[in-house]
Design a protein around this motif. Structure first.
Motif, mmCIF file in Angstrom:
data_model
loop_
_atom_site.group_PDB
_atom_site.id
_atom_site.type_symbol
_atom_site.label_atom_id
_atom_site.label_comp_id
_atom_site.label_asym_id
_atom_site.label_seq_id
_atom_site.Cartn_x
_atom_site.Cartn_y
_atom_site.Cartn_z
ATOM 1 N N PRO A 198 66.152 -21.990 58.575
ATOM 2 C CA PRO A 198 67.399 -22.491 58.010
ATOM 3 C C PRO A 198 68.050 -21.450 57.107
ATOM 4 O O PRO A 198 67.365 -20.776 56.338
ATOM 5 N N THR B 81 66.821 -34.721 67.701
ATOM 6 C CA THR B 81 68.228 -34.516 67.380
ATOM 7 C C THR B 81 68.626 -33.050 67.554
ATOM 8 O O THR B 81 67.895 -32.250 68.138
ATOM 9 N N GLN B 82 69.777 -32.706 67.029
ATOM 10 C CA GLN B 82 70.292 -31.331 67.027
ATOM 11 C C GLN B 82 70.592 -30.925 65.588
ATOM 12 O O GLN B 82 71.214 -31.675 64.846
ATOM 13 N N GLU B 83 70.113 -29.771 65.209
ATOM 14 C CA GLU B 83 70.442 -29.187 63.910
ATOM 15 C C GLU B 83 70.730 -27.708 64.142
ATOM 16 O O GLU B 83 69.981 -27.024 64.842
ATOM 17 N N ALA B 84 71.816 -27.224 63.542
ATOM 18 C CA ALA B 84 72.230 -25.828 63.718
ATOM 19 C C ALA B 84 72.344 -25.456 65.191
ATOM 20 O O ALA B 84 72.043 -24.330 65.600
ATOM 21 N N THR C 71 65.789 -30.356 67.874
ATOM 22 C CA THR C 71 64.721 -30.361 66.870
ATOM 23 C C THR C 71 64.369 -31.796 66.512
ATOM 24 O O THR C 71 65.142 -32.724 66.752
ATOM 25 N N ALA D 264 63.836 -34.380 63.462
ATOM 26 C CA ALA D 264 64.437 -34.450 62.128
ATOM 27 C C ALA D 264 63.427 -34.108 61.031
ATOM 28 O O ALA D 264 63.749 -33.402 60.070
ATOM 29 N N TYR E 230 62.494 -30.282 60.988
ATOM 30 C CA TYR E 230 63.623 -29.528 60.444
ATOM 31 C C TYR E 230 63.705 -29.699 58.931
ATOM 32 O O TYR E 230 63.860 -28.719 58.188
ATOM 33 N N GLU F 15 67.238 -34.113 52.634
ATOM 34 C CA GLU F 15 67.701 -33.406 53.821
ATOM 35 C C GLU F 15 68.155 -34.374 54.916
ATOM 36 O O GLU F 15 69.034 -34.062 55.722
ATOM 37 N N LYS G 18 72.178 -38.936 57.366
ATOM 38 C CA LYS G 18 72.194 -38.527 58.771
ATOM 39 C C LYS G 18 71.245 -39.366 59.626
ATOM 40 O O LYS G 18 71.522 -39.607 60.798
ATOM 41 N N TYR G 19 70.139 -39.780 59.039
ATOM 42 C CA TYR G 19 69.127 -40.506 59.800
ATOM 43 C C TYR G 19 68.664 -41.714 58.991
ATOM 44 O O TYR G 19 68.619 -41.676 57.759
#
Length: 375
Positions: free
Chosen positions: A18, A314-317, A321, A323, A326, A350, A354-355
């Motif tokens: 990250p 999910t998707q990160e950057a 990934t 959650a 990440y 974090e 979002k979740y």
């Protein structure tokens, strides 16, 4: 299979780190983490203290009031380091996932860089491998778990990471207050079966460990809150959670309430009796877990969610990934020196907004959550 596992290269997977960016500005309102107040002028909380080196003693009391003295030792994590990382995408199945293999390589790169694990002492099982020894079947996972804990000694640091499907099955030994055991799903689970918290996850990973040996386990999977059957779960304030003895009694109490409203004394007393019986069984389950699953080793579990929740793939950057995987990397990348309480709070931050899942922290004995997290 050879007695010693060989490290497999990354086969084109790009580890995710990250972006750190500039340190965050000091907050307007001071935060309290594990007894440490405020931030320095770089925006970081004062570092927590290292684990103590002496034997720790505490007392357990059963329902009959009998008190037993227990002891454990924290690991300084300066001995041998070994890691087992498992990522399963279930390619070609109806339950295919996208980020689990990425999670493994991201976490692997992170622990090697951050905590000093040697790639030669890391085992990676993923379902994109051609080598049958590195394929995450139930048999291979169980054998790899046995390899991880083999020869463990005081001050060793072991690391276990699982990213894949998790599920629940009916509890048969009475140690689950919700009547469900938690389990993980090997790639061949439909043929070979699940790896359940009672008979594999706890017995293989926790019971063999001596006092003062650290095992850090991360489960990025659904229903993972108590997947290792560790008896002490912690709140975000760093306190041991009190068991909810009335969990699952709502319908019985509703029956009792309707009995009051309708004047039906049969429903009233029946509902109260069943609610009391459920609460008693919950208490017995908690007591059994504390009695049978406490360990003198230094075992910590980070779970992606509560037992009742699912974990996001999910998707990160821009990359697939899990959650939890990440958030764990992102949190320790931003704030490298955190206490257990701090890390639980920052991992949850974090994910916040979002979740819906809520990460969990549990241990095999009472811990001082204001101490520095080491692995």
């Amino acid at each position: 299979m050879d007695d010693r596992y060989q490290y497999q290269d990354q086969q084109g997977y790009e580890p995710y780190a990250p972006p750190l960016g500039p340190p965050p500005p000091p907050p307007q309102q001071q935060h309290y983490y594990g007894g440490y107040q405020g931030y320095d002028n770089q925006g970081y909380a004062p570092p927590p203290g290292p684990p103590p080196t002496q034997r720790e003693v505490y007392q357990q009391q059963d329902a009959q009031g009998h008190v037993a003295e227990q002891s454990f030792e924290y690991s300084r994590c300066n001995g041998k380091k070994k890691a087992l990382l498992i990522g399963i995408n279930y390619f070609g199945s109806d339950a295919e996932l996208g980020g689990c293999i990425n999670d493994v390589y991201n976490v692997h790169a992170f622990i090697c860089g951050r905590f000093g694990y040697d790639p030669a002492d890391c085992v990676i099982l993923t379902d994109d491998k051609q080598d049958p020894r590195s394929y995450p079947t139930k048999d291979n996972i169980i054998r790899a778990m046995a390899w991880l804990v083999d020869g463990a000694q005081r001050d060793d640091a072991l690391f276990f990471h699982y990213s894949g499907h998790g599920t629940q099955v009916e509890d048969v030994d009475g140690d689950e207050h919700d009547d469900d055991d938690e389990a993980i799903c090997p790639v061949d689970f439909q043929q070979a079966g699940l790896i359940i918290d009672d008979d594999s996850a706890h017995d293989l990973l926790v019971k063999p460990l001596p006092a003062g040996c650290r095992l850090t386990a991360i489960f990025d999977s659904c229903h993972s809150g108590t997947v290792m059957d560790l008896p002490y779960a912690y709140t975000v304030e760093g306190n041991i959670k009190k068991p909810n003895l009335f969990e699952g009694t709502q319908s019985h109490l509703l029956d009792a309430g309707m009995g009051v409203l309708t004047g039906n004394t049969g429903n009233l007393f029946s509902g109260l009796f069943r609610a009391a019986q459920e609460a008693f069984e919950n208490h017995q389950s908690q007591e059994m877990t504390v009695k049978t699953k406490t360990s003198p080793a230094d075992v910590i579990q980070w779970a992606g969610c509560k037992d009742s929740q699912t974990s996001a793939d999910t998707q990160e950057a821009g990359k697939a990934t899990g959650a939890m995987s990440y958030a764990f990397i992102a949190s320790l990348s931003k704030y490298p020196d955190q206490s257990y309480q701090q890390l639980l709070e920052t991992v949850r931050e974090e994910m916040k907004g979002k979740y819906s899942q809520v990460p969990q922290l549990s241990a095999c004995h009472p811990i001082d959550t204001s101490l520095q997290f080491v692995a």
